[in-house]
Design a protein around this motif. Structure first.
Motif, PDB file in Angstrom:
ATOM      1  N   GLY A 233       0.776  -1.229   0.000  1.00 30.42           N
ATOM      2  CA  GLY A 233       0.000   0.000   0.000  1.00 30.42           C
ATOM      3  C   GLY A 233       0.806   1.277   0.000  1.00 30.42           C
ATOM      4  N   HIS A 234       2.128   1.174  -0.037  1.00 27.40           N
ATOM      5  CA  HIS A 234       2.978   2.353  -0.011  1.00 27.40           C
ATOM      6  C   HIS A 234       3.732   2.483  -1.339  1.00 27.40           C
ATOM      7  CE1 HIS A 234       2.277   2.857   4.281  1.00 27.40           C
ATOM      8  NE2 HIS A 234       2.584   1.584   4.459  1.00 27.40           N
ATOM      9  N   PRO A 235       3.770   3.690  -1.948  1.00 26.76           N
ATOM     10  CA  PRO A 235       4.529   3.886  -3.190  1.00 26.76           C
ATOM     11  C   PRO A 235       5.976   3.444  -3.010  1.00 26.76           C
ATOM     12  CG  PRO A 235       3.209   5.813  -2.693  1.00 26.76           C
ATOM     13  CD  PRO A 235       3.142   4.926  -1.472  1.00 26.76           C
ATOM     14  N   TYR A 236       6.487   2.742  -4.009  1.00 26.32           N
ATOM     15  CA  TYR A 236       7.812   2.144  -3.845  1.00 26.32           C
ATOM     16  C   TYR A 236       8.589   2.083  -5.161  1.00 26.32           C
ATOM     17  CZ  TYR A 236      11.224  -1.154  -1.845  1.00 26.32           C
ATOM     18  OH  TYR A 236      12.360  -1.759  -1.398  1.00 26.32           O
ATOM     19  N   ASN A 237       7.942   1.582  -6.205  1.00 24.98           N
ATOM     20  CA  ASN A 237       8.596   1.382  -7.498  1.00 24.98           C
ATOM     21  C   ASN A 237       8.080   2.352  -8.545  1.00 24.98           C
ATOM     22  OD1 ASN A 237      10.246  -0.839  -6.854  1.00 24.98           O
ATOM     23  ND2 ASN A 237       8.529  -2.258  -7.103  1.00 24.98           N
ATOM     24  N   VAL A 238       8.918   2.637  -9.515  1.00 29.37           N
ATOM     25  CA  VAL A 238       8.512   3.325 -10.729  1.00 29.37           C
ATOM     26  C   VAL A 238       8.821   2.382 -11.878  1.00 29.37           C
ATOM     27  CG1 VAL A 238       8.887   5.306 -12.246  1.00 29.37           C
ATOM     28  CG2 VAL A 238       8.974   5.607  -9.754  1.00 29.37           C
ATOM     29  N   SER A 239       7.825   2.134 -12.722  1.00 25.31           N
ATOM     30  CA  SER A 239       7.972   1.179 -13.820  1.00 25.31           C
ATOM     31  C   SER A 239       7.898   1.897 -15.163  1.00 25.31           C
ATOM     32  CB  SER A 239       6.864   0.125 -13.740  1.00 25.31           C
ATOM     33  OG  SER A 239       6.791  -0.628 -14.937  1.00 25.31           O
ATOM     34  N   VAL A 240       8.765   1.520 -16.077  1.00 25.96           N
ATOM     35  CA  VAL A 240       8.712   1.978 -17.467  1.00 25.96           C
ATOM     36  C   VAL A 240       8.563   0.728 -18.328  1.00 25.96           C
ATOM     37  CG1 VAL A 240       9.938   3.132 -19.349  1.00 25.96           C
ATOM     38  CG2 VAL A 240      10.161   3.982 -16.991  1.00 25.96           C
ATOM     39  N   ALA A 241       7.385   0.565 -18.948  1.00 19.96           N
ATOM     40  CA  ALA A 241       7.106  -0.678 -19.657  1.00 19.96           C
ATOM     41  C   ALA A 241       6.601  -0.474 -21.082  1.00 19.96           C
ATOM     42  CB  ALA A 241       6.080  -1.508 -18.871  1.00 19.96           C
ATOM     43  N   ARG A 242       6.100   0.704 -21.424  1.00 19.66           N
ATOM     44  CA  ARG A 242       5.599   0.916 -22.778  1.00 19.66           C
ATOM     45  C   ARG A 242       6.744   0.838 -23.779  1.00 19.66           C
ATOM     46  NH1 ARG A 242       0.477   2.512 -23.627  1.00 19.66           N
ATOM     47  NH2 ARG A 242      -0.787   3.043 -21.792  1.00 19.66           N
ATOM     48  N   ARG A 243       6.465   0.238 -24.925  1.00 19.19           N
ATOM     49  CA  ARG A 243       7.529  -0.085 -25.874  1.00 19.19           C
ATOM     50  C   ARG A 243       8.346   1.126 -26.285  1.00 19.19           C
ATOM     51  NH1 ARG A 243       5.832  -3.527 -31.025  1.00 19.19           N
ATOM     52  NH2 ARG A 243       5.397  -4.973 -29.304  1.00 19.19           N
TER      53      ARG A 243
END
Length: 257
Positions: A233-243
């Motif tokens: 429930g706590h912000p932790y990761n930043v994801s970059v997944a779009r091609r």
């Protein structure tokens, strides 16, 4: 090989706030030679007095691109500790798994403070790249008591200018410290048959909300799409997944090595 007037002219350009790197490019004189002259001929350098931030008119650190990368490394896996008589030690922890990262970290430290020595301290599973100077807190004003995620982490105006000028170097430093490039996989039913497909993805993980925001603000400026992920429930990761965004990251950052 150079007369004293040539040396003085080069040092005068540095004294105006120019970096050793830019003076070397303009004059054709090697950076090593200019740095050596500063130590021997410039009394301010010889006494260890001003770093670029301590001059009467504060200037940018040596090699701003290297500084942007080192700033990213410091915000992720770096710390500054005080030694005797006001000398401070900058340490960046680098996993043994990534020898290229260790080399890049050492090169950045040398570029930012060419007059200071840099060493490697081996520990179990990692290497601390270290350098001592009275001026690391001047160059990294985010230094302070306590853990980074327990206090505010904001860039000063001159730091933000460097990040704006060299955003990919800053992102690369953050990824190399607290990020990774992985291969995700998922399954999809196609024509009644379950098939597996793989795709690359970047992650940046940091407990500090301020440091995550510095990362995502820079991604926004670069046109890189990202999503936030939470843990418990706590912000932790930043994801970059779009091609398209992964393609930008691959072109300018790439996996650790």
């Amino acid at each position: 090989m150079y007369d004293i007037e040539t040396r003085k002219r080069a040092l005068a350009l540095v004294a105006q706030g120019r970096s050793v790197n830019s003076v070397a490019k303009q004059t054709g004189i090697s950076r090593a030679a200019i740095s050596s002259w500063r130590i021997r001929l410039d009394p301010l350098v010889r006494t260890g007095e001003p770093c670029p931030r301590c001059r009467a008119v504060p200037g940018a650190p040596e090699d701003p691109a290297a500084y942007a990368y080192l700033l990213g490394l410091y915000l992720g896996d770096g710390c500054i500790s005080e030694h005797r008589r006001g000398v401070h030690c900058l340490r960046i922890a680098c996993a043994d798994t990534w020898p290229g990262l260790i080399d890049a970290c050492e090169a950045a430290m040398r570029a930012v403070r060419p007059d200071n020595s840099v060493s490697r301290v081996q520990a179990q599973g990692c290497v601390s790249v270290t350098s001592t100077s009275k001026h690391w807190p001047c160059l990294f004003p985010q230094h302070g008591p306590g853990r980074k995620h327990e206090r505010r982490i904001l860039l000063e105006g001159w730091q933000q200018e460097i990040v704006d000028e060299h955003p990919w170097e800053f992102v690369r430093g953050l990824i190399h410290s607290d990020g990774c490039r992985i291969t995700n996989w998922a399954t999809r039913v196609v024509a009644g048959e379950k098939r597996r497909y793989e795709y690359p993805r970047y992650f940046f993980t940091n407990v500090s909300e301020d440091i995550r925001r510095l990362f995502t603000d820079t991604l926004d400026a670069l046109g890189v799409e990202w999503t936030g992920c939470a843990r418990n429930g706590h912000p932790y990761n930043v994801s970059v997944a779009r091609r398209a965004s992964v393609g930008l990251m691959d072109a300018h950052v790439g996996p650790k090595h």
